[in-house]
Design an enzyme around this catalytic site. Structure first.
Site, mmCIF file in Angstrom:
data_model
loop_
_atom_site.group_PDB
_atom_site.id
_atom_site.type_symbol
_atom_site.label_atom_id
_atom_site.label_comp_id
_atom_site.label_asym_id
_atom_site.label_seq_id
_atom_site.Cartn_x
_atom_site.Cartn_y
_atom_site.Cartn_z
ATOM 1 N N GLU A 128 -4.314 -14.588 -31.145
ATOM 2 C CA GLU A 128 -5.717 -14.572 -30.718
ATOM 3 C C GLU A 128 -6.649 -14.441 -31.923
ATOM 4 O O GLU A 128 -6.403 -13.620 -32.805
ATOM 5 C CB GLU A 128 -5.912 -13.373 -29.776
ATOM 6 N N LYS A 134 -4.415 -6.635 -24.424
ATOM 7 C CA LYS A 134 -4.842 -8.029 -24.240
ATOM 8 C C LYS A 134 -6.167 -8.227 -24.968
ATOM 9 O O LYS A 134 -7.206 -7.711 -24.564
ATOM 10 C CB LYS A 134 -5.002 -8.353 -22.758
ATOM 11 N N CYS A 155 -44.210 20.915 -18.712
ATOM 12 C CA CYS A 155 -43.628 19.764 -18.027
ATOM 13 C C CYS A 155 -42.476 20.179 -17.093
ATOM 14 O O CYS A 155 -41.529 20.839 -17.520
ATOM 15 C CB CYS A 155 -43.109 18.782 -19.070
ATOM 16 N N ALA A 167 -10.332 -3.894 -56.896
ATOM 17 C CA ALA A 167 -9.201 -4.381 -57.697
ATOM 18 C C ALA A 167 -8.721 -5.728 -57.164
ATOM 19 O O ALA A 167 -8.368 -6.628 -57.926
ATOM 20 C CB ALA A 167 -8.072 -3.353 -57.660
ATOM 21 N N LYS A 171 5.487 -8.220 -21.457
ATOM 22 C CA LYS A 171 6.394 -9.363 -21.585
ATOM 23 C C LYS A 171 7.832 -8.860 -21.522
ATOM 24 O O LYS A 171 8.154 -7.841 -22.154
ATOM 25 C CB LYS A 171 6.172 -10.051 -22.947
HETATM 26 C C1 9MJ Z 1 -3.621 -11.559 -25.695
HETATM 27 N N1 9MJ Z 1 -4.661 -12.292 -25.321
HETATM 28 O O1 9MJ Z 1 -3.780 -10.507 -26.296
HETATM 29 C C2 9MJ Z 1 -0.713 -13.294 -24.748
HETATM 30 N N2 9MJ Z 1 -2.306 -12.039 -25.379
HETATM 31 O O2 9MJ Z 1 1.294 -14.476 -24.228
HETATM 32 C C3 9MJ Z 1 -1.117 -11.405 -25.621
HETATM 33 N N3 9MJ Z 1 -2.029 -13.222 -24.827
HETATM 34 C C4 9MJ Z 1 -0.008 -14.430 -24.229
HETATM 35 N N4 9MJ Z 1 -0.138 -12.197 -25.231
HETATM 36 C C5 9MJ Z 1 1.627 -15.651 -23.689
HETATM 37 N N5 9MJ Z 1 -1.009 -10.176 -26.195
HETATM 38 C C6 9MJ Z 1 0.515 -16.335 -23.367
HETATM 39 C C7 9MJ Z 1 -0.566 -15.551 -23.730
#
Ligand code: 9MJ
Length: 681
Positions: free
Chosen positions: A183, A125, A442, A45, A300
């Site tokens: 990313e 990450k 075997c 669709a 963070k």
């Molecule tokens: C990655 N590579 O998944 C940051 N990152 O935050 C995530 N990289 C990043 N955060 C500040 N989830 C600088 C890089």
């Protein structure tokens, strides 16, 4: 012209209105698909709406806007990438490799801020490339790579082809200028498919998803990028001018998602190091089943005021850290390629390696899967190889490093014999696996063979479980199934968990097992792909073991259930003198079964009947009649007896007719014969 400007002109022309409506719908469905991962309509669709818009724009090119979803096909070819200076530097992240470093990270924050416990946002990450996307009045105007953090490359034309990057933002309170960071990566399944396509085109395969993503993003011809399955997930904002303000990172990320920018579905808010570790362990455990490759977890500080207080070091923010997983890949030297014989006879090439640390453990062996994989990867003894160990998966050799190949290496060839018993190694049709054909003999397959032989569907030897079989084989009391029947009460009594009563019972079970049936015996032999049903069909077709042992593949294929592969497995199995010796030993030990009334090709209409043909036939030659009767399953004999079903009689018959009449055997003429052959069976 942008969508906004087009909207202002919408009243002017109904076609503009139509194109605008289509774009809005497509943007909405992109948002549902890429950001919410919750599509409202089918791909078909969506494609239909897309085709409608494309047609409209092609008919009236003045309707096109820069941010139209149709503008993702690429095509612009650049002489080189322009350099972009980031208005705010794109920093990298500090790394932690163990819990202690996480505790240290938190301690520093508490020291500077007196906030405890600290609240973090957690994200996986992603292992791709950092990207900066600049939106002006909600419209994507520029995409740039991170470069050295200060200066990157302008890859706008390329990133416009990535479907998960919105060309314009949707919703309310969109800032005048907004720099989204995140990313670019290739999901695992997309990577596999891309490499399959590369192989099919005879082009070089990519070493890993990250390399493939990097190579795809750095194309001067954006139509090449458009064909690569790149994805994008955002993890932050660089600059933001105009619009509302946000006090916490998670709040801003949620807002980004509402504007149509994909964010991590794994994003979580946690407090304190213990909770951070719980998420780390959870993601590490789920790492192999995630859609994309990750190499750690990012933490963070959630509160922007606290982030500001903490500030940056020269290379990274003090408010964020990446707790990395142990590397899943490492390079080492390939010392030898051995064959490992599995419990069921599968021969697997195994790499013997110079010991190396991978994924947190020392690895000195890795699988090479099968013959085809060794050839495809062209791995040779002496090579430097990349070894991978992902999660609980068995370590594997991923590829060799061509630049480091020493001179005079030899191409590896699959041995023709099983290394454990010397039986022929046979490759099954259309399959990559090579198997040892000495199943009964075997040593590597002993436990499996003996256990299978005695199992419920086999000779059904009660009391002979897997643990007991292991003991018998490990103590060398049993090498083949035939040895089971030579076991003495005294020998059995010495085994673990085997009292005199159990030993006596087992001897009795073995005695009972000696009298079996042909289907059970055939199943018990463990011929590859001969299960219960096939064993039954074989038994009924051949009636006894000797004709089956001598049967050709062509004859075997006439049996119900038996195709080319199974037929070949049976022929090869009985060709092995080792297997034949075990069968003789079994029969000597008293294993026996009643013959079965042979049904032959039981499904044919004249099966079980015997005809004799005599005299001169007008319509057909005698040989033809014979062939047709046999094709219907009948036997054709040379002389009349009480077993004859009927005599088929042409002109000038001899004594056969008299004999038939005297024995009461029906006599058929040519008309009867025609009816017999042409009946609607
Ligand atoms: C990655 N590579 O998944 C940051 N990152 O935050 C995530 N990289 C990043 N955060 C500040 N989830 C600088 C890089």
């Amino acid at each position: 012209m942008t969508q906004d400007m087009a909207e202002n002109r919408a009243e002017e022309h109904p076609l503009v209105l139509q194109a605008t409506a289509l774009r809005q719908q497509l943007n909405h469905h992109n948002y549902r698909y890429y950001t919410l991962d919750d599509p409202e309509i089918s791909d078909a669709a969506y494609d239909q709406l897309f085709a409608e818009l494309l047609k409209l724009e092609q008919a009236s090119p003045e309707l096109k806007t820069d941010d139209s979803p149709t503008q993702r096909v690429g095509g612009e070819i650049l002489p080189e990438f322009q350099s972009v200076t980031h208005e705010q530097p794109m920093t990298s992240l500090d790394n932690a490799f163990e819990r202690k470093q996480m505790t240290e990270f938190e301690r520093r924050i508490v020291e500077r801020s007196a906030v405890s416990p600290v609240e973090y946002v957690v994200e996986p990450k992603l292992d791709g490339l950092a990207l900066s996307l600049l939106y002006e009045d909600g419209v994507l105007v520029r995409g740039a790579t991170r470069g050295d953090g200060t200066q990157g490359e302008d890859v706008t034309a390329n990133i416009r082809t990535i479907s998960s990057i919105p060309l314009c933002l949707i919703g309310e309170q969109i800032p005048q200028r907004l720099e989204v960071r995140g990313e670019v990566f290739i999901a695992k399944a997309d990577f596999e498919q891309l490499n399959r396509q590369q192989s099919a085109k005879g082009e070089k395969r990519f070493a890993n998803p990250r390399n493939a993503a990097a190579g795809s993003l750095r194309q001067l011809d954006s139509s090449i990028t458009a064909k690569r399955p790149l994805s994008f997930i955002s993890y932050g904002v660089g600059l933001m001018q105009g619009g509302a303000s946000y006090s916490h990172y998670n709040q801003l990320m949620e807002q980004l998602a509402h504007w149509g920018v994909p964010i991590s579905p794994e994003l979580k808010v946690v407090k304190g190091v213990a909770a951070c570790e719980a998420v780390y362990l959870d993601l590490q455990q789920r790492r192999s089943i995630l859609r994309y490759e990750i190499d750690g977890v990012v933490y963070k500080v959630n509160d922007f005021a606290l982030q500001e207080l903490l500030g940056f070091t020269a290379r990274a923010p003090r408010w964020a850290i990446a707790w990395k997983f142990p590397a899943e890949e490492a390079t080492t030297t390939l010392l030898a390629i051995d064959l490992q014989v599995g419990r069921t006879g599968a021969l697997t090439p195994v790499a013997r390696l110079k010991s190396v640390e991978v994924g947190g453990v020392t690895v000195s062996n890795a699988t090479l899967h099968n013959e085809d994989e060794v050839q495809r990867k062209d791995v040779r003894v002496g090579d430097t190889v990349v070894v991978r160990r992902a999660g609980d998966v068995i370590p594997e050799v991923v590829r060799m490093v061509p630049e480091q190949r020493p001179e005079n290496t030899q191409i590896w060839v699959m041995p023709q014999q099983c290394p454990a018993c010397g039986s022929s190694a046979v490759r099954e049709l259309d399959k990559a696996v090579v198997r040892c054909s000495g199943g009964l003999f075997c040593p590597a397959q002993r436990k499996e063979a003996v256990w299978h032989f005695a199992s419920r569907k086999g000779l059904d030897i009660e009391g002979l479980g897997q643990k007991l079989v292991e003991q018998l084989v490990e103590r060398d009391l049993v090498q083949t199934p035939a040895d089971l029947f030579l076991l003495k009460l005294e020998q059995l009594s010495t085994l673990e968990r085997m009292g005199p009563k159990s030993a006596t019972n087992l001897v009795e079970s073995l005695q009972k097992g000696r009298s079996t049936t042909l289907p059970r015996f055939l199943y018990a032999l463990g011929i590859p792909e001969v299960g219960e049903a096939t064993a039954r069909s074989l038994a009924h077709f051949f009636g006894d073991l000797p004709p089956l042992m001598e049967a050709t593949a062509e004859l075997l294929e006439q049996v119900d259930d038996v195709g080319m592969v199974v037929a070949q497995n049976i022929v090869t199995f009985f060709q092995q003198s080792h297997n034949r010796s075990v069968i003789v030993a079994l029969q000597r030990a008293g294993v026996q079964w009643p013959k079965i009334e042979q049904q032959g090709a039981v499904t044919l209409p004249l099966t079980g009947s015997t005809y004799v043909v005599t005299g001169t036939l007008q319509q057909m030659k005698r040989a033809e009649v014979k062939a047709q009767l046999q094709a219907l399953g009948a036997k054709v004999a040379g002389s009349v007896s009480t077993k004859t079903t009927a005599l088929i009689c042409g002109a000038d018959p001899g004594s056969k007719r008299d004999k038939a009449l005297s024995l009461g055997v029906p006599v058929l003429d040519e008309m009867d014969l025609q009816q017999l052959l042409e009946s609607d069976y």
